[in-house]
Write an enzyme that holds these catalytic residues in place. Sequence first.
Site, PDB file in Angstrom:
ATOM      1  N   LYS A 124       0.709  -1.077   0.001  1.00 42.37           N
ATOM      2  CA  LYS A 124       0.036   0.052   0.018  1.00 42.37           C
ATOM      3  C   LYS A 124       0.960   1.401  -0.029  1.00 42.37           C
ATOM      4  O   LYS A 124       2.081   1.022   0.520  1.00 42.37           O
ATOM      5  CB  LYS A 124      -0.903   0.052   1.218  1.00 42.37           C
ATOM      6  CG  LYS A 124      -2.187   0.924   1.162  1.00 42.37           C
ATOM      7  CD  LYS A 124      -3.296   0.079   0.370  1.00 42.37           C
ATOM      8  CE  LYS A 124      -4.434   0.797   0.045  1.00 42.37           C
ATOM      9  NZ  LYS A 124      -5.586  -0.167  -0.487  1.00 42.37           N
ATOM     10  N   ASP A 164      -7.111   4.207  -4.657  1.00 40.30           N
ATOM     11  CA  ASP A 164      -7.603   3.955  -3.098  1.00 40.30           C
ATOM     12  C   ASP A 164      -8.532   5.277  -2.833  1.00 40.30           C
ATOM     13  O   ASP A 164      -8.714   6.018  -3.897  1.00 40.30           O
ATOM     14  CB  ASP A 164      -6.714   3.317  -2.102  1.00 40.30           C
ATOM     15  CG  ASP A 164      -7.415   2.843  -0.704  1.00 40.30           C
ATOM     16  OD1 ASP A 164      -7.731   1.607  -0.750  1.00 40.30           O
ATOM     17  OD2 ASP A 164      -7.345   3.675   0.357  1.00 40.30           O
TER      18      ASP A 164
HETATM   19  P1  NDP Z   1     -13.034   7.423  -2.849  1.00 37.85           P
HETATM   20  O1  NDP Z   1     -11.934   8.420  -2.525  1.00 37.85           O
HETATM   21  O2  NDP Z   1     -13.514   7.208  -4.200  1.00 37.85           O
HETATM   22  O3  NDP Z   1     -14.266   7.931  -1.629  1.00 37.85           O
HETATM   23  C1  NDP Z   1     -14.217   7.746  -0.582  1.00 37.85           C
HETATM   24  C2  NDP Z   1     -15.504   8.108   0.174  1.00 37.85           C
HETATM   25  O4  NDP Z   1     -15.416   7.915   1.589  1.00 37.85           O
HETATM   26  C3  NDP Z   1     -15.834   9.619  -0.079  1.00 37.85           C
HETATM   27  O5  NDP Z   1     -17.131   9.828  -0.044  1.00 37.85           O
HETATM   28  C4  NDP Z   1     -15.163  10.234   1.084  1.00 37.85           C
HETATM   29  O6  NDP Z   1     -15.683  11.557   1.702  1.00 37.85           O
HETATM   30  C5  NDP Z   1     -15.444   9.230   2.057  1.00 37.85           C
HETATM   31  N1  NDP Z   1     -14.286   9.448   3.142  1.00 37.85           N
HETATM   32  C6  NDP Z   1     -13.063   9.238   2.994  1.00 37.85           C
HETATM   33  N2  NDP Z   1     -12.352   9.354   4.357  1.00 37.85           N
HETATM   34  C7  NDP Z   1     -13.313   9.586   5.151  1.00 37.85           C
HETATM   35  C8  NDP Z   1     -13.149   9.860   6.684  1.00 37.85           C
HETATM   36  N3  NDP Z   1     -12.121  10.001   7.305  1.00 37.85           N
HETATM   37  N4  NDP Z   1     -14.479  10.033   7.202  1.00 37.85           N
HETATM   38  C9  NDP Z   1     -15.719  10.007   6.536  1.00 37.85           C
HETATM   39  N5  NDP Z   1     -15.774   9.825   5.301  1.00 37.85           N
HETATM   40  C10 NDP Z   1     -14.705   9.573   4.593  1.00 37.85           C
HETATM   41  O7  NDP Z   1     -12.594   6.208  -2.180  1.00 37.85           O
HETATM   42  P2  NDP Z   1     -12.739   4.598  -2.612  1.00 37.85           P
HETATM   43  O8  NDP Z   1     -14.405   4.671  -2.704  1.00 37.85           O
HETATM   44  O9  NDP Z   1     -12.021   3.981  -3.619  1.00 37.85           O
HETATM   45  O10 NDP Z   1     -12.603   3.888  -1.031  1.00 37.85           O
HETATM   46  C11 NDP Z   1     -13.179   3.952  -0.148  1.00 37.85           C
HETATM   47  C12 NDP Z   1     -12.994   2.561   0.822  1.00 37.85           C
HETATM   48  O11 NDP Z   1     -12.866   1.396   0.028  1.00 37.85           O
HETATM   49  C13 NDP Z   1     -11.750   2.650   1.497  1.00 37.85           C
HETATM   50  O12 NDP Z   1     -11.713   2.091   2.852  1.00 37.85           O
HETATM   51  C14 NDP Z   1     -10.679   1.817   0.552  1.00 37.85           C
HETATM   52  O13 NDP Z   1      -9.605   1.578   1.187  1.00 37.85           O
HETATM   53  C15 NDP Z   1     -11.454   0.940   0.381  1.00 37.85           C
HETATM   54  N6  NDP Z   1     -11.428   0.118  -0.918  1.00 37.85           N
HETATM   55  C16 NDP Z   1     -11.286   0.657  -2.209  1.00 37.85           C
HETATM   56  C17 NDP Z   1     -10.820  -0.194  -3.122  1.00 37.85           C
HETATM   57  C18 NDP Z   1     -10.905   0.545  -4.605  1.00 37.85           C
HETATM   58  O14 NDP Z   1     -10.822  -0.326  -5.488  1.00 37.85           O
HETATM   59  N7  NDP Z   1     -11.129   1.834  -4.696  1.00 37.85           N
HETATM   60  C19 NDP Z   1     -10.656  -1.566  -3.103  1.00 37.85           C
HETATM   61  C20 NDP Z   1     -11.032  -1.891  -1.683  1.00 37.85           C
HETATM   62  C21 NDP Z   1     -11.216  -1.232  -0.756  1.00 37.85           C
HETATM   63  P3  NDP Z   1     -14.862  12.906   1.321  1.00 37.85           P
HETATM   64  O15 NDP Z   1     -15.269  13.194  -0.206  1.00 37.85           O
HETATM   65  O16 NDP Z   1     -15.393  13.932   2.042  1.00 37.85           O
HETATM   66  O17 NDP Z   1     -13.488  12.657   1.615  1.00 37.85           O
HETATM   67  O1  2IT Z   2      -7.861  -1.950  -0.956  1.00 35.67           O
HETATM   68  C1  2IT Z   2      -7.835  -2.426  -2.063  1.00 35.67           C
HETATM   69  O2  2IT Z   2      -7.767  -3.596  -2.057  1.00 35.67           O
HETATM   70  C2  2IT Z   2      -7.547  -1.508  -3.107  1.00 35.67           C
HETATM   71  N1  2IT Z   2      -7.313  -0.209  -2.799  1.00 35.67           N
HETATM   72  C3  2IT Z   2      -7.233  -2.014  -4.357  1.00 35.67           C
HETATM   73  C4  2IT Z   2      -5.919  -2.323  -4.719  1.00 35.67           C
HETATM   74  C5  2IT Z   2      -5.643  -2.722  -6.284  1.00 35.67           C
HETATM   75  O3  2IT Z   2      -4.447  -2.993  -6.396  1.00 35.67           O
HETATM   76  O4  2IT Z   2      -6.433  -2.882  -6.909  1.00 35.67           O
END
Ligand code: NDP
Ligand code: 2IT
Length: 445
Positions: A124, A164
């Site tokens: 990461k 992420d």
């Molecule tokens: P994005 O940046 O696209 O969206 C994040 C969302 O979560 C936004 O709405 C943001 O609000 C909110 N958020 C972020 N931090 C906080 C916080 N501290 N408190 C409250 N709300 C918060 O990220 P993703 O959708 O990609 O990621 C969301 C989650 O999914 C994370 O935990 C990530 O690790 C996990 N994840 C992502 C993957 C991927 O492929 N993208 C794969 C697997 C897991 P705001 O705009 O106000 O910051």
């Molecule tokens: O938490 C996760 O699994 C991710 N943010 C995606 C990682 C990836 O390499 O696609």
Amino acid sequence: MKVEQVIDNLKRRFPNEPEYYQAVQEVLESIVDVYNAHPEFEKQNLVERLVIPDRILSFRVTWVDDKGNIQTNMGYRVQHNNAIGPYKGGLRFHPSVYPGILKFLAFEQTFKNSLTTLPMGGAKGGSDFNPKGKSDAEVMRFCQAFMLELNKIVGPDTDVPAGDIGVGGREIGYMYGMYKKLRNEANGVLTGKGLEFGGSLIRPEATGYGNIYFLMNMLKTKGIHDLKGQVVAISGSGNVATYTAQKALQLGAKVITLSDSNGYIYDPDGIDEEKLAYVFELKNVYRGRIREYAEKYGCKYVEGARPWNEKCTIALPSATQNEITGEDAEMLVKNGCIAVSEGANMPSTPEAIDVFLKNKILYAPGKAANAGGVSVSGLEMTQNSMRLSWTREEVDQKLQQIMQNIHESCVKYGTEADGYVNYVKGANIAGFMKVAKAMMAQGVI
Ligand code: NDP
Ligand code: 2IT
């Protein structure tokens, strides 16, 4: 192995990194019996070699903002473990990023990637850069400056970053451009690329869709085969949350909430396809706030709170770590929630997990439920290596199969004496065993 002793050692070596200890403790508590049943693991001190990252790169990122001021941020890459394949995992750009957050995420990623059945190690990275309010040009300059350092330790057979929080298609595109400029190599060093230059179909959707596929596998064990009549609460409104909502709608659910770091919206009529299209535009084009949804559609907006007090049958946390407390979990269960499936990484606190397990509801930890994202990243790597691309249907089919396989692994290792499936235990043991066997086979390195 004595769990407390391992955690104490971590605290001594790496002070003030609570999220890291939390993630390690949860895994070790699940695997301690299996581990101790294999004396050869302890003989090789496998546990310490597994909880401490292989290496961490820290660097300063210097860039120029639109006003001509010189800005600095910290950048990091935590390469946790490559026993089963190249380091693989996302990059997070958020002001809260520090080594403890990235170490928890890289540790989790190692087990998650093991579960996917694909050959990927865990990593990461990211930065404390805050993309909010930055212009496209500023984001581009930051991404370029970040890659100037990151390029030294990544590569398609070495370490393959992706998105992420705060890192999506735009940022991956800018970083990929700079990587090619520096190295003069067009390869699969990053996943989540644009479709025009090696990206995989379904990658943007994969984490959200995968979470719903995992949820459907869990519900099937209770004789439920679609989402008609289910009331779904989702947190977040980014990549994971929006595609989770999309697939949930397709399967007949009523989705009542979305959120961001400022607050949440509650739409009692349900977020339909048209309203969701507005959210995609709001988030990806205008980079606006979820409050604007409530203003447009005249529904409730609650500032400074998370959606868990709203009555729902299914909760899909998809924002960030530790966003469901023990109290939130109690409220969810009291309101009739039958399933929690984690789109985010470690969104439930240890107290919340206890509540879910004690009440024996369906509870899927992120390393199983959100593995669809990295799985399709793995499929993107395969397509890049073969220099071809699969159709939407092919990728979606493979994603569904992978989520089903992960579910089966959880059931195999997590079914308790009374028949209850403890998905936490199942995912941790299944993920651990593969990495442990690979490490044992490769000697002390
Ligand atoms: P994005 O940046 O696209 O969206 C994040 C969302 O979560 C936004 O709405 C943001 O609000 C909110 N958020 C972020 N931090 C906080 C916080 N501290 N408190 C409250 N709300 C918060 O990220 P993703 O959708 O990609 O990621 C969301 C989650 O999914 C994370 O935990 C990530 O690790 C996990 N994840 C992502 C993957 C991927 O492929 N993208 C794969 C697997 C897991 P705001 O705009 O106000 O910051
Ligand atoms: O938490 C996760 O699994 C991710 N943010 C995606 C990682 C990836 O390499 O696609």
